[in-house]
Scaffold this motif. Sequence first.
Motif, mmCIF file in Angstrom:
data_model
loop_
_atom_site.group_PDB
_atom_site.id
_atom_site.type_symbol
_atom_site.label_atom_id
_atom_site.label_comp_id
_atom_site.label_asym_id
_atom_site.label_seq_id
_atom_site.Cartn_x
_atom_site.Cartn_y
_atom_site.Cartn_z
ATOM 1 N N GLU A 79 1.558 0.485 1.032
ATOM 2 C CA GLU A 79 1.682 -0.404 -0.129
ATOM 3 C C GLU A 79 0.976 0.193 -1.344
ATOM 4 O O GLU A 79 1.510 0.182 -2.458
ATOM 5 C CB GLU A 79 1.089 -1.772 0.198
ATOM 6 C CG GLU A 79 1.197 -2.774 -0.938
ATOM 7 C CD GLU A 79 0.586 -4.124 -0.564
ATOM 8 O OE1 GLU A 79 -0.488 -4.435 -1.126
ATOM 9 O OE2 GLU A 79 1.186 -4.811 0.275
ATOM 10 N N LYS A 80 -0.224 0.735 -1.145
ATOM 11 C CA LYS A 80 -0.969 1.331 -2.267
ATOM 12 C C LYS A 80 -0.271 2.590 -2.771
ATOM 13 O O LYS A 80 -0.261 2.856 -3.977
ATOM 14 C CB LYS A 80 -2.406 1.629 -1.853
ATOM 15 C CG LYS A 80 -3.257 0.387 -1.744
ATOM 16 C CD LYS A 80 -4.698 0.726 -1.445
ATOM 17 C CE LYS A 80 -5.517 -0.557 -1.367
ATOM 18 N NZ LYS A 80 -6.932 -0.275 -1.113
ATOM 19 N N ILE A 81 0.316 3.344 -1.872
ATOM 20 C CA ILE A 81 1.046 4.549 -2.279
ATOM 21 C C ILE A 81 2.263 4.155 -3.109
ATOM 22 O O ILE A 81 2.531 4.751 -4.153
ATOM 23 C CB ILE A 81 1.448 5.393 -1.050
ATOM 24 C CG1 ILE A 81 0.194 5.976 -0.400
ATOM 25 C CG2 ILE A 81 2.427 6.496 -1.445
ATOM 26 C CD1 ILE A 81 0.426 6.633 0.927
ATOM 27 N N ASP A 82 2.984 3.117 -2.665
ATOM 28 C CA ASP A 82 4.144 2.635 -3.431
ATOM 29 C C ASP A 82 3.725 2.178 -4.826
ATOM 30 O O ASP A 82 4.402 2.472 -5.811
ATOM 31 C CB ASP A 82 4.841 1.498 -2.690
ATOM 32 C CG ASP A 82 5.575 1.968 -1.437
ATOM 33 O OD1 ASP A 82 5.828 3.183 -1.318
ATOM 34 O OD2 ASP A 82 5.885 1.105 -0.591
ATOM 35 N N THR A 83 2.600 1.455 -4.910
ATOM 36 C CA THR A 83 2.099 0.994 -6.209
ATOM 37 C C THR A 83 1.749 2.186 -7.089
ATOM 38 O O THR A 83 2.094 2.215 -8.278
ATOM 39 C CB THR A 83 0.860 0.088 -6.024
ATOM 40 O OG1 THR A 83 1.237 -1.038 -5.236
ATOM 41 C CG2 THR A 83 0.306 -0.370 -7.360
ATOM 42 N N VAL A 87 3.419 3.090 -10.741
ATOM 43 C CA VAL A 87 2.599 3.222 -11.949
ATOM 44 C C VAL A 87 2.801 4.594 -12.577
ATOM 45 O O VAL A 87 2.988 4.711 -13.798
ATOM 46 C CB VAL A 87 1.113 2.952 -11.642
ATOM 47 C CG1 VAL A 87 0.232 3.325 -12.821
ATOM 48 C CG2 VAL A 87 0.909 1.488 -11.263
ATOM 49 N N THR A 88 2.793 5.655 -11.771
ATOM 50 C CA THR A 88 2.946 6.993 -12.349
ATOM 51 C C THR A 88 4.341 7.194 -12.930
ATOM 52 O O THR A 88 4.495 7.853 -13.961
ATOM 53 C CB THR A 88 2.635 8.095 -11.314
ATOM 54 O OG1 THR A 88 3.447 7.909 -10.151
ATOM 55 C CG2 THR A 88 1.159 8.096 -10.939
ATOM 56 N N GLN A 89 5.356 6.595 -12.310
ATOM 57 C CA GLN A 89 6.707 6.689 -12.875
ATOM 58 C C GLN A 89 6.769 5.946 -14.212
ATOM 59 O O GLN A 89 7.413 6.428 -15.150
ATOM 60 C CB GLN A 89 7.738 6.147 -11.896
ATOM 61 C CG GLN A 89 7.991 7.061 -10.733
ATOM 62 C CD GLN A 89 8.925 6.473 -9.694
ATOM 63 O OE1 GLN A 89 9.149 5.277 -9.631
ATOM 64 N NE2 GLN A 89 9.465 7.344 -8.844
ATOM 65 N N LYS A 90 6.101 4.830 -14.307
ATOM 66 C CA LYS A 90 6.064 4.078 -15.557
ATOM 67 C C LYS A 90 5.333 4.883 -16.641
ATOM 68 O O LYS A 90 5.777 4.956 -17.794
ATOM 69 C CB LYS A 90 5.382 2.716 -15.349
ATOM 70 C CG LYS A 90 5.343 1.851 -16.581
ATOM 71 C CD LYS A 90 6.720 1.475 -17.064
ATOM 72 C CE LYS A 90 6.650 0.544 -18.248
ATOM 73 N NZ LYS A 90 7.929 0.379 -18.912
#
Length: 96
Positions: A79-83, A87-90
């Motif tokens: 879950e933290k990796i997905d978040t 965030v980095t893609q944004k």
Amino acid sequence: MIEGCTGQKLADFMGRDKAQINRLIKELVSQELIVKEENENDKRSQFLVLSATGREIMQMFKTIEKRVFSQMVGDISAEKIDTFIEVTQKLKSNLA
């Protein structure tokens, strides 16, 4: 990999001057990591293809990359990796 890779495509992809890329290509050819193949559609250019040695090195790199990634995220929840990825893609899209 870049499909149908030429020196010009590589220069465009990397955002570098074609002269810089040509020097790099010359070095990679001399180290027998890539080979140039004739471009049937455009006699003025050649395709850049990994040699057998280049493919072996890429496979070793991918294996090591997977090992390092697994170690890096070992104790981080999915879950933290997905978040983090979101965030980095944004962040990246905000710069575009």
